[in-house]
Design a protein around this motif. Sequence first.
Motif, PDB file in Angstrom:
ATOM      1  N   ALA A 136      -6.430  12.141   9.148  1.00  0.00           N
ATOM      2  CA  ALA A 136      -5.926  12.971   7.914  1.00  0.00           C
ATOM      3  C   ALA A 136      -7.329  13.434   7.133  1.00  0.00           C
ATOM      4  O   ALA A 136      -8.435  12.838   7.328  1.00  0.00           O
ATOM      5  N   ALA A 137      -7.246  14.524   6.463  1.00  0.00           N
ATOM      6  CA  ALA A 137      -8.291  15.240   5.746  1.00  0.00           C
ATOM      7  C   ALA A 137      -8.657  14.255   4.782  1.00  0.00           C
ATOM      8  O   ALA A 137      -9.866  14.116   4.250  1.00  0.00           O
ATOM      9  N   THR A 138      -7.594  13.699   4.144  1.00  0.00           N
ATOM     10  CA  THR A 138      -7.922  12.757   2.815  1.00  0.00           C
ATOM     11  C   THR A 138      -7.179  11.593   2.998  1.00  0.00           C
ATOM     12  O   THR A 138      -5.949  11.477   3.382  1.00  0.00           O
ATOM     13  N   VAL A 139      -7.837  10.393   2.845  1.00  0.00           N
ATOM     14  CA  VAL A 139      -7.042   9.005   3.034  1.00  0.00           C
ATOM     15  C   VAL A 139      -7.125   8.462   1.720  1.00  0.00           C
ATOM     16  O   VAL A 139      -8.060   8.264   1.097  1.00  0.00           O
ATOM     17  N   ILE A 140      -6.061   8.052   1.058  1.00  0.00           N
ATOM     18  CA  ILE A 140      -5.836   7.326  -0.199  1.00  0.00           C
ATOM     19  C   ILE A 140      -5.376   5.789   0.306  1.00  0.00           C
ATOM     20  O   ILE A 140      -4.017   5.919   0.927  1.00  0.00           O
ATOM     21  N   ALA A 141      -6.122   4.936  -0.318  1.00  0.00           N
ATOM     22  CA  ALA A 141      -5.582   3.455   0.014  1.00  0.00           C
ATOM     23  C   ALA A 141      -5.307   2.790  -0.968  1.00  0.00           C
ATOM     24  O   ALA A 141      -6.158   2.527  -1.973  1.00  0.00           O
ATOM     25  N   GLN A 142      -4.297   2.238  -0.780  1.00  0.00           N
ATOM     26  CA  GLN A 142      -3.860   1.135  -2.121  1.00  0.00           C
ATOM     27  C   GLN A 142      -4.088  -0.164  -1.585  1.00  0.00           C
ATOM     28  O   GLN A 142      -3.714  -0.583  -0.537  1.00  0.00           O
ATOM     29  N   ILE A 143      -5.195  -0.892  -2.289  1.00  0.00           N
ATOM     30  CA  ILE A 143      -5.368  -2.445  -1.967  1.00  0.00           C
ATOM     31  C   ILE A 143      -4.350  -3.233  -2.387  1.00  0.00           C
ATOM     32  O   ILE A 143      -4.274  -3.337  -3.745  1.00  0.00           O
ATOM     33  N   ASN A 144      -3.895  -4.078  -1.755  1.00  0.00           N
ATOM     34  CA  ASN A 144      -2.606  -5.068  -2.059  1.00  0.00           C
ATOM     35  C   ASN A 144      -3.105  -6.229  -1.666  1.00  0.00           C
ATOM     36  O   ASN A 144      -3.184  -6.588  -0.623  1.00  0.00           O
TER      37      ASN A 144
END
Length: 441
Positions: free
Chosen positions: A151-159
């Motif tokens: 992916a060009a952009t990776v957005i991660a949610q830390i849970n």
Amino acid sequence: MQKTNWKDAYKAKLTTPQEAVKRIKSGDTVLLAHAAAEPKALVEAMLDNYKEYSNVTISHMISLGEGRYSKPDMKDHFRYVGWFTDPSTRASIHQGQGDFVPVFFSEIPGMIRSKTLPVDVFMVMVSQPDEEGICSVGVSCDYTMQAIKSAATVIAQINAEVPRVGGEAYVHIDAFDCIVEASHPLPEVFWGESDEKDVAIGRHCASLIDDGATLQLGMGGIPNAVLAALRNKKHLGIHSEMISDGAVELIRAGVIDCSEKSIDRGKVVVNFLYGSKKLYDFVDNNPMIELRPADYTNNPLVIRQNSKFVCINSAIEVDLWGQVNAGSLNGKIFSGVGGQVDFIRGAAMSEDSRGIAIIAMHAAAVKKDGTKLSKIVGSLKAGTLVTTSQHDVDYVITEYGIAGLKGKTVKERARLLIAIADPDFREELASAFEARFGEKY
């Protein structure tokens, strides 16, 4: 990388969900992590920001969220294109607002890598980082690892509720373009008690499973009943798309110890996890459990290396030719192929020639109005999708028995299937047999 460096980088990437989703641009394709790994906080922020988008494509396998991006009031902003469907998104495909991509689960990572399935933005939920800045993707490795790379952009949610699961599931925070901290319980499923039909099917399936076999099972009443019927077996292994709570009990009892697996010995190998909190707690930092991508777990060339391999999958209906429909209902998309064909073909190709592929289902379905429908039918209706061809099908099992179809003529197959159909429909099926083959049933 020194700890102070990654922590500085982490702080620099840390933002709010509302700011993170501003990285999504009109015209982008946004991929969501699969099943219990769907990043709820990010999806909700994206939907809150919907007025800023037009022509954004949303893709994923199973979603356990509400699928609001697929609803009619979002059509000017989002378009859903599924690789599998579920109750939250199915209607959009039926209404023409959404669309569907037929794809084997095993092919998805490679298709992301080649950009056959393009990904502009990937939104994923991961565990908290360890002392080296490394997170685990926790409950969904399937296409996640390749999407992070592609992916060009990776957005991660830390849970903090996401378990740390090993295998090919670790990713450093350097791989993320921005990070959001948002903790909440993972989606859970409780299948309840298996009914009498499930128990009968479980016993039939168990009769074909030897000690030391390696299994692939799905989720639901029938797989749980199969697992319950295996309590007297020894040294079973798991190589599967997923496991749920039923497998936990057998692992704790020592029935599943993976000690006789021919590959990945001692390890339960899956590509995603979906169950109750009991499952998520069990797999957390458990060295026996390994996540691998779908192009490993579902690759027939890998599956075939497992000795005494048994795969158990379900169906909506099977016709007298032995064709399996597991993906459509009344001429409309209902789910998808998933990994059914991957595992059936892997079993057929088994190196020890002892692979077994089972389609397990109730003999009949009961509609909400009480109408009963046979799941073994004379012919599939026009518009019905064939998930697994007659050439691939091995065993079909209902509560009424076992039909072994491999090596049988079409007439023999039809007779065997009628014999395990619901008794209320056998006369009707016998008439269909006679009309097709021109001889008495």
